[in-house]
Scaffold this motif. Structure first.
Motif, mmCIF file in Angstrom:
data_model
loop_
_atom_site.group_PDB
_atom_site.id
_atom_site.type_symbol
_atom_site.label_atom_id
_atom_site.label_comp_id
_atom_site.label_asym_id
_atom_site.label_seq_id
_atom_site.Cartn_x
_atom_site.Cartn_y
_atom_site.Cartn_z
ATOM 1 N N UNK A 171 0.442 -1.514 0.021
ATOM 2 C CA UNK A 171 0.080 -0.136 -0.282
ATOM 3 C C UNK A 171 0.672 1.048 0.066
ATOM 4 N N UNK A 172 1.598 1.115 0.816
ATOM 5 C CA UNK A 172 2.979 2.823 0.749
ATOM 6 C C UNK A 172 3.342 2.959 -0.261
ATOM 7 N N UNK A 173 3.559 2.114 -1.280
ATOM 8 C CA UNK A 173 4.388 2.340 -3.145
ATOM 9 C C UNK A 173 2.664 3.286 -3.391
ATOM 10 N N UNK A 174 2.388 3.307 -3.314
ATOM 11 C CA UNK A 174 0.578 3.369 -4.262
ATOM 12 C C UNK A 174 -0.498 4.462 -4.229
ATOM 13 N N UNK A 175 0.371 5.275 -4.872
ATOM 14 C CA UNK A 175 -0.390 7.150 -5.286
ATOM 15 C C UNK A 175 -1.994 7.310 -4.622
ATOM 16 N N UNK A 176 -2.757 5.952 -5.300
ATOM 17 C CA UNK A 176 -3.865 6.410 -5.042
ATOM 18 C C UNK A 176 -4.727 6.103 -3.724
ATOM 19 N N UNK A 177 -3.372 5.134 -3.264
ATOM 20 C CA UNK A 177 -3.872 4.667 -1.349
ATOM 21 C C UNK A 177 -3.701 5.459 -0.705
ATOM 22 N N UNK A 178 -2.816 6.049 -1.087
ATOM 23 C CA UNK A 178 -2.317 7.315 -0.371
ATOM 24 C C UNK A 178 -2.943 8.649 -0.736
ATOM 25 N N UNK A 179 -3.553 8.921 -1.786
ATOM 26 C CA UNK A 179 -4.285 10.269 -2.044
ATOM 27 C C UNK A 179 -5.984 10.028 -1.447
ATOM 28 N N UNK A 180 -6.415 8.698 -1.306
ATOM 29 C CA UNK A 180 -7.427 8.111 -0.731
ATOM 30 C C UNK A 180 -7.454 8.556 0.807
ATOM 31 N N UNK A 181 -6.318 8.266 1.641
ATOM 32 C CA UNK A 181 -5.908 7.874 3.075
ATOM 33 C C UNK A 181 -5.780 9.157 3.813
ATOM 34 N N UNK A 182 -4.730 10.040 2.610
ATOM 35 C CA UNK A 182 -4.914 11.806 2.980
ATOM 36 C C UNK A 182 -6.006 12.572 2.768
ATOM 37 N N UNK A 183 -6.854 12.009 2.000
ATOM 38 C CA UNK A 183 -7.846 12.678 1.714
ATOM 39 C C UNK A 183 -8.771 12.519 3.474
ATOM 40 N N UNK A 184 -8.992 11.586 3.670
ATOM 41 C CA UNK A 184 -9.970 11.355 4.630
ATOM 42 C C UNK A 184 -9.540 11.674 5.921
ATOM 43 N N UNK A 185 -8.258 11.859 6.162
ATOM 44 C CA UNK A 185 -7.473 12.886 7.383
ATOM 45 C C UNK A 185 -8.196 13.990 6.730
#
Lengths: 158, 158
Positions: free
Chosen positions: B20-34
């Motif tokens: 997950x850590x290297x996935x831009x999509x996952x990180x964007x979803x995560x940061x967006x939620x925060x």
DNA sequence: TATTGTTATACTCTATAACTATA
DNA sequence: TATAGTTATAGAGTATAACAATA
């Protein structure tokens, strides 16, 4: 208190200010929401929503973890996790096994069926990544991931 | 179909892969939620949720616009907008005026009270921006905004 | 026929508070 | 007392489908 004087058009209306475009927070929210829409389509082929899939991935990355650990990893309340775990168990993508040392807690593990689901969507997920970062070169992509990590650190620290 | 061979620990369990850590999509979803969680706190002082506030800002930036235009600007379905518009009108942050030329449509404008609400939260919003981009220098922040714009373009184009 | 806006409905994600069982 | 997990409840954001009024 802000003393911001709004620019006005001749008829007295507030002029468009385009304040939003320069705001990192706004853009992150916006892009995050768009990402979620596309991820919904990708994960729907295995019957999962984005949040459910990311929990599945987190369990795969932390085999045997408890829900409390998972809540910390996913940055959500433990109650938020309950229906997600329930959905994953219902689809038999994970299994719960009561801890030998603490009968309140349950070890979570991804099943063979769960791993199959991950493998099934991973190519589409990779392709989506390609699309997302199409306009970025390798250095820009690295910088983006690094900045996102810094932003997330700032969010979690505050 | 993926032929990814999962790495396994000696006891046969799937090893943590940190995909997950290297996935831009996952990180964007995560940061967006925060980001959404923090924006909720900021906007709650004027009785608005993040989506509601961003619609208010879009109306301020496009005075006299119709809901259909707003739906396009916000990248949401027109039905999604209805309760948001309703909330803003209920608080008297916007007013609706029937179009002279098309009686199906209503021009939307921010009221004085709505502008006051924007001014009231803007300092906190700016401070939040500071916190978010604390670890980034000016060049990195510009690069982040630019990359986010590119990513969003890719999302909307597909 | 097509468009503007609304309603009805449903799902996901999120949280708070109160609860059970166990530590 | 404190912790692991559940339940009840609520709000926000999202969509699809069907509708009325109007173009």
């Amino acid at each position: 208190m802000s003393k911001a004087a709004h620019q006005r058009t001749p008829d007295g209306a507030v002029a468009p200010r385009r304040d939003l475009e320069g705001l990192v927070g706004y853009q992150l929210r916006r892009v995050g929401a768009e990402v979620v829409k596309e991820l919904s389509r990708i994960f729907s082929v295995v019957g999962l929503a984005p949040g459910q899939f990311s929990v599945l991935m987190l369990i795969a990355e932390h085999p045997g973890c408890f829900q409390m650990e998972l809540a910390r990893l996913a940055n959500v309340d433990r109650s938020t996790l309950v229906p997600m775990i329930e959905r994953l168990a219902q689809l038999k993508f994970i299994r719960r096994r009561q801890s030998d040392t603490d009968r309140r807690a349950f070890h979570l593990r991804v099943t063979a069926r769960g791993r199959k689901a991950i493998d099934q969507v991973m190519p589409d997920l990779r392709a989506f990544e390609e699309t997302l970062t199409d306009a970025l070169n390798a250095r820009e992509k690295t910088a983006l991931l690094r900045s996102l990590r810094h932003v997330e650190d700032a969010l979690l620290r505050q």
